[in-house]
Design a protein around this motif. Structure first.
Motif, mmCIF file in Angstrom:
data_model
loop_
_atom_site.group_PDB
_atom_site.id
_atom_site.type_symbol
_atom_site.label_atom_id
_atom_site.label_comp_id
_atom_site.label_asym_id
_atom_site.label_seq_id
_atom_site.Cartn_x
_atom_site.Cartn_y
_atom_site.Cartn_z
ATOM 1 N N TRP A 189 1.096 -1.064 0.030
ATOM 2 C CA TRP A 189 -0.096 0.003 0.108
ATOM 3 C C TRP A 189 0.692 1.346 -0.115
ATOM 4 C CZ3 TRP A 189 -0.913 -4.091 3.461
ATOM 5 C CH2 TRP A 189 -1.807 -4.769 3.045
ATOM 6 N N THR A 234 -4.529 1.131 11.322
ATOM 7 C CA THR A 234 -5.861 0.628 11.340
ATOM 8 C C THR A 234 -5.833 -0.723 10.473
ATOM 9 O OG1 THR A 234 -6.525 1.895 9.290
ATOM 10 C CG2 THR A 234 -6.786 3.005 11.400
ATOM 11 N N ASP A 235 -6.627 -1.583 10.802
ATOM 12 C CA ASP A 235 -6.893 -2.675 10.044
ATOM 13 C C ASP A 235 -8.231 -2.528 9.028
ATOM 14 O OD1 ASP A 235 -6.504 -5.400 9.466
ATOM 15 O OD2 ASP A 235 -8.040 -6.151 10.933
ATOM 16 N N GLY A 236 -7.944 -2.865 7.806
ATOM 17 C CA GLY A 236 -9.009 -2.646 6.729
ATOM 18 C C GLY A 236 -8.144 -2.992 5.497
ATOM 19 N N LYS A 237 -9.164 -2.506 4.411
ATOM 20 C CA LYS A 237 -8.312 -2.913 3.053
ATOM 21 C C LYS A 237 -7.096 -2.211 2.893
ATOM 22 C CE LYS A 237 -12.820 -3.719 0.656
ATOM 23 N NZ LYS A 237 -13.646 -3.560 -0.610
ATOM 24 N N LYS A 238 -6.939 -1.141 3.348
ATOM 25 C CA LYS A 238 -5.475 -0.335 3.482
ATOM 26 C C LYS A 238 -5.237 0.239 4.822
ATOM 27 C CE LYS A 238 -3.258 3.405 1.430
ATOM 28 N NZ LYS A 238 -3.112 4.655 0.465
ATOM 29 N N PRO A 239 -4.290 -0.505 5.302
ATOM 30 C CA PRO A 239 -3.780 -0.089 6.517
ATOM 31 C C PRO A 239 -3.699 1.630 6.592
ATOM 32 C CG PRO A 239 -2.780 -2.041 6.079
ATOM 33 C CD PRO A 239 -3.297 -1.645 4.822
ATOM 34 N N GLN A 240 -4.000 2.261 7.533
ATOM 35 C CA GLN A 240 -3.730 3.660 7.901
ATOM 36 C C GLN A 240 -2.766 3.574 8.919
ATOM 37 O OE1 GLN A 240 -4.860 6.047 5.523
ATOM 38 N NE2 GLN A 240 -5.634 4.288 4.592
#
Length: 109
Positions: free
Chosen positions: A54, A88-94
């Motif tokens: 990412w 963060t956990d998700g489609k694209k970590p932030q």
């Protein structure tokens, strides 16, 4: 959901802000970036992070993020990682970052 922990366990985690002063791709890995992070008076550490899919190294260099500073070092692909960037956990970590610039090594309370 993970098991509940008590305050004493949580208080053992040293969360602090660091600036990525160097970021490169880990040779031989499709997932890992090598982050060299400045934590001010606490020193500099190398941290491997699986966010290569990412983020390009140039987009992370000279930016501040929140890290777990006292995580036990771990060998990954023959190299020691000395902490963890929080994201963060998700489609694209932030990756988590302070709202404004703070001194490197600033503790998160």
């Amino acid at each position: 959901m993970k098991p509940q922990i008590n305050y004493e366990d949580f208080s053992k985690i040293d969360l602090c802000v660091g600036t990525i002063i160097e970021c490169t791709e880990k040779e031989g890995s499709d997932k890992l970036l090598r982050l060299t992070v400045d934590f001010g008076e606490k020193g500099t550490r190398n941290i491997l992070s699986g966010i290569k899919e990412w983020y390009k190294p140039i987009n992370l260099k000279d930016k501040q993020f929140v890290f777990v500073f006292n995580l036990e070092p771990r060998k990954i692909m023959g190299e020691e990682s000395q902490g963890m960037i929080l994201a963060t956990d998700g489609k694209k970590p932030q990756p988590l970052k302070p709202k404004s610039k703070v001194p490197n090594g600033t503790v998160i309370r």
